[in-house]
Design a protein around this motif. Structure first.
Motif, PDB file in Angstrom:
ATOM      1  N   VAL A 193     -36.823  -2.938  39.425  1.00  0.00           N
ATOM      2  CA  VAL A 193     -36.542  -2.194  40.643  1.00  0.00           C
ATOM      3  C   VAL A 193     -36.924  -0.740  40.419  1.00  0.00           C
ATOM      4  N   VAL A 194     -37.656  -0.161  41.369  1.00  0.00           N
ATOM      5  CA  VAL A 194     -38.128   1.214  41.259  1.00  0.00           C
ATOM      6  C   VAL A 194     -37.617   2.027  42.440  1.00  0.00           C
ATOM      7  N   ARG A 222     -41.159 -14.397  48.609  1.00  0.00           N
ATOM      8  CA  ARG A 222     -42.218 -14.637  49.596  1.00  0.00           C
ATOM      9  C   ARG A 222     -43.585 -14.136  49.139  1.00  0.00           C
ATOM     10  N   THR A 223     -43.611 -13.147  48.276  1.00  0.00           N
ATOM     11  CA  THR A 223     -44.886 -12.514  47.917  1.00  0.00           C
ATOM     12  C   THR A 223     -45.338 -12.761  46.486  1.00  0.00           C
ATOM     13  N   GLY A 224     -44.413 -13.147  45.605  1.00  0.00           N
ATOM     14  CA  GLY A 224     -44.758 -13.270  44.195  1.00  0.00           C
ATOM     15  C   GLY A 224     -44.823 -11.934  43.482  1.00  0.00           C
ATOM     16  N   ALA A 225     -44.354 -10.860  44.118  1.00  0.00           N
ATOM     17  CA  ALA A 225     -44.386  -9.530  43.506  1.00  0.00           C
ATOM     18  C   ALA A 225     -43.600  -9.526  42.201  1.00  0.00           C
ATOM     19  N   ASP A 226     -44.015  -8.639  41.304  1.00  0.00           N
ATOM     20  CA  ASP A 226     -43.374  -8.525  39.994  1.00  0.00           C
ATOM     21  C   ASP A 226     -42.162  -7.606  40.017  1.00  0.00           C
ATOM     22  N   GLY A 227     -41.901  -6.983  41.137  1.00  0.00           N
ATOM     23  CA  GLY A 227     -40.769  -6.084  41.288  1.00  0.00           C
ATOM     24  C   GLY A 227     -40.829  -5.428  42.643  1.00  0.00           C
ATOM     25  N   VAL A 228     -39.839  -4.593  42.936  1.00  0.00           N
ATOM     26  CA  VAL A 228     -39.768  -3.946  44.242  1.00  0.00           C
ATOM     27  C   VAL A 228     -39.627  -2.439  44.081  1.00  0.00           C
ATOM     28  N   VAL A 229     -40.098  -1.724  45.092  1.00  0.00           N
ATOM     29  CA  VAL A 229     -39.941  -0.275  45.176  1.00  0.00           C
ATOM     30  C   VAL A 229     -39.079   0.002  46.404  1.00  0.00           C
ATOM     31  N   LEU A 252     -28.775  -4.094  43.736  1.00  0.00           N
ATOM     32  CA  LEU A 252     -30.075  -4.571  43.268  1.00  0.00           C
ATOM     33  C   LEU A 252     -30.021  -5.021  41.815  1.00  0.00           C
ATOM     34  N   ALA A 253     -29.354  -4.241  40.970  1.00  0.00           N
ATOM     35  CA  ALA A 253     -29.237  -4.625  39.562  1.00  0.00           C
ATOM     36  C   ALA A 253     -28.504  -5.946  39.424  1.00  0.00           C
ATOM     37  N   ALA A 254     -27.435  -6.098  40.181  1.00  0.00           N
ATOM     38  CA  ALA A 254     -26.692  -7.356  40.141  1.00  0.00           C
ATOM     39  C   ALA A 254     -27.555  -8.514  40.639  1.00  0.00           C
ATOM     40  N   ALA A 255     -28.196  -8.327  41.782  1.00  0.00           N
ATOM     41  CA  ALA A 255     -28.974  -9.403  42.394  1.00  0.00           C
ATOM     42  C   ALA A 255     -30.104  -9.872  41.492  1.00  0.00           C
TER      43      ALA A 255
END
Length: 405
Positions: free
Chosen positions: A34-35, A248-255, A270-273
């Motif tokens: 997470v960024v 849905r996207t296969g992304a390696d992480g989120v911003v 977010l850290a928990a999820a």
């Protein structure tokens, strides 16, 4: 984070089942992928501290917290405000800075200052800003349209950082508008030049922050860029949104950008999820007031003890923190004009601190999304994918006519 993070104790014990593997950005490993997006006037050291504390409160390793954008020219000139932006707290690790510029030599010089002087562990390049004062100079989301200029800037930054082991990433938008998309080409170019990750805000510059983010474009970028992480950005208002995006996207992480404004505890969610837990923070007004006051203290520290400046800079956050809570208009107006910690404390203590979490009313869109806008671009910018000689000369004159360092 005080009372807010203590609410996590009421949730079930987090299960050790990470949703995604750690995010690897060159030599940096980010356990929770997470960024915090760099946001002008928002993601200074004070706000980053609140977000990081929230993430750590879960017991999981926090994500990556990026400082607000700094212009390459200002860094090269040793501008005091620019240097403040790339000054990090002693407990910030890894340290992450974002640089903006339109001339390869100046961007390289700025990145070299950051890397050689050990000011940050990671540098992100801004190719996503949609605001007119940036795009009218050919910068931000407008810049990838000029392929060679984009290539030269990314190459210069990577080469400048490489001797110091500092990874370079890029953050971009889909393009200028739906008729001038650049993200797939730009992603492949950046990957080939050695960037450590690519992040996409799934909107065009013309959309600004309106409408719905096109998460399908993140999936397409993930298919095009295969050797470095692809991160998705846009319309992440909750931990559930983040999980939905990666599925849905296969992304390696989120911003995460606007969704955390006035909600630094979102990073606890977010850290928990991302570590397989359904623990979530649902603060009542007392907890929100405590965090807001701590934010004020941190802002004053950020401005070297200048109380008026720190509290004045806090004003923009008031509406975000209080979204959805039953606070009268007169009090909201007073908080938006607060000028001291004593006044802030008095106003917060005057709230009905028994008010609980208002549910979805406190979540979702922060501020106004606005409407689509015709991007402000240099004259003739869309006529060609190449940069004409006259404009290139203007770029170099503007960026290189600097004093200092």
């Amino acid at each position: 984070m005080g009372r807010v993070t203590s609410l996590l104790d009421r949730a079930d014990t987090p299960a050790p089942a990470p949703v995604l593997p750690p995010l690897r950005i060159g030599p940096i490993t980010v356990a929770t992928p997470v960024v915090l997006a760099p946001m002008a006037g928002v993601t200074n050291r004070a706000f980053r501290t609140l977000c990081r504390e929230a993430g750590r409160s879960t017991g999981f390793d926090p994500g990556l917290y990026v400082a607000e954008m700094v212009t390459s020219r200002a860094l090269v000139e040793r501008n005091e405000a620019a240097l403040r932006i790339v000054t990090f707290g002693g407990d910030e690790s890894p340290r992450s800075a974002q640089v903006y510029g339109v001339d390869p030599a100046t961007v390289a010089a700025a990145v070299r200052i950051i890397a050689a002087e050990d000011r940050a562990d990671h540098v992100d390049l801004n190719f996503g800003c949609p605001v007119p004062k940036v795009t009218r100079k050919g910068g931000g989301a407008a810049l990838p349209w000029k392929r060679r200029l984009f290539t030269d800037i990314v190459r210069a930054a990577v080469d400048a950082a490489e001797p110091y082991g500092v990874p370079v990433t890029i953050k971009m938008r889909k393009g200028i508008d739906d008729d001038h998309l650049t993200y797939l080409e730009a992603g492949r170019i950046a990957e080939g030049l050695g960037v450590a990750a690519v992040a996409l805000h799934a909107r065009t510059a013309a959309q600004h922050y309106s409408g719905v983010a096109d998460w399908e474009s993140i999936a397409r970028l993930k298919e095009a860029v295969r050797t470095v992480p692809v991160l998705g950005n846009g319309d992440i208002w909750s931990a559930e949104d983040a999980l939905d995006m990666v599925r849905r996207t296969g992304a390696d992480g989120v911003v995460v950008g606007r969704g955390c404004q006035g909600r630094p505890w979102l990073f606890a969610d977010l850290a928990a999820a991302f570590n397989g837990s359904d623990a979530r923070v649902r603060p009542g007004l007392r907890e929100v007031a405590d965090v807001l006051y701590r934010h004020g203290e941190l802002m004053i520290d950020y401005y070297d003890g200048d109380e008026h400046r720190g509290v004045r800079d806090l004003r923009k956050h008031m509406a975000w923190y209080l979204k959805g809570y039953a606070v009268g208009g007169e009090t909201r107006h007073a908080l938006a004009r607060v000028s001291s910690l004593v006044e802030l404390r008095e106003l917060l203590d005057g709230l009905d601190l028994t008010i609980g979490y208002p549910g979805s009313d406190a979540e979702g869109q922060r501020g106004r999304a606005g409407s689509p806008k015709t991007p402000h671009l240099p004259y003739g910018w869309l006529d060609s994918r190449d940069l004409d000689t006259e404009f290139e000369a203007k770029l170099r004159e503007a960026e290189l006519s600097v004093s200092g360092g």
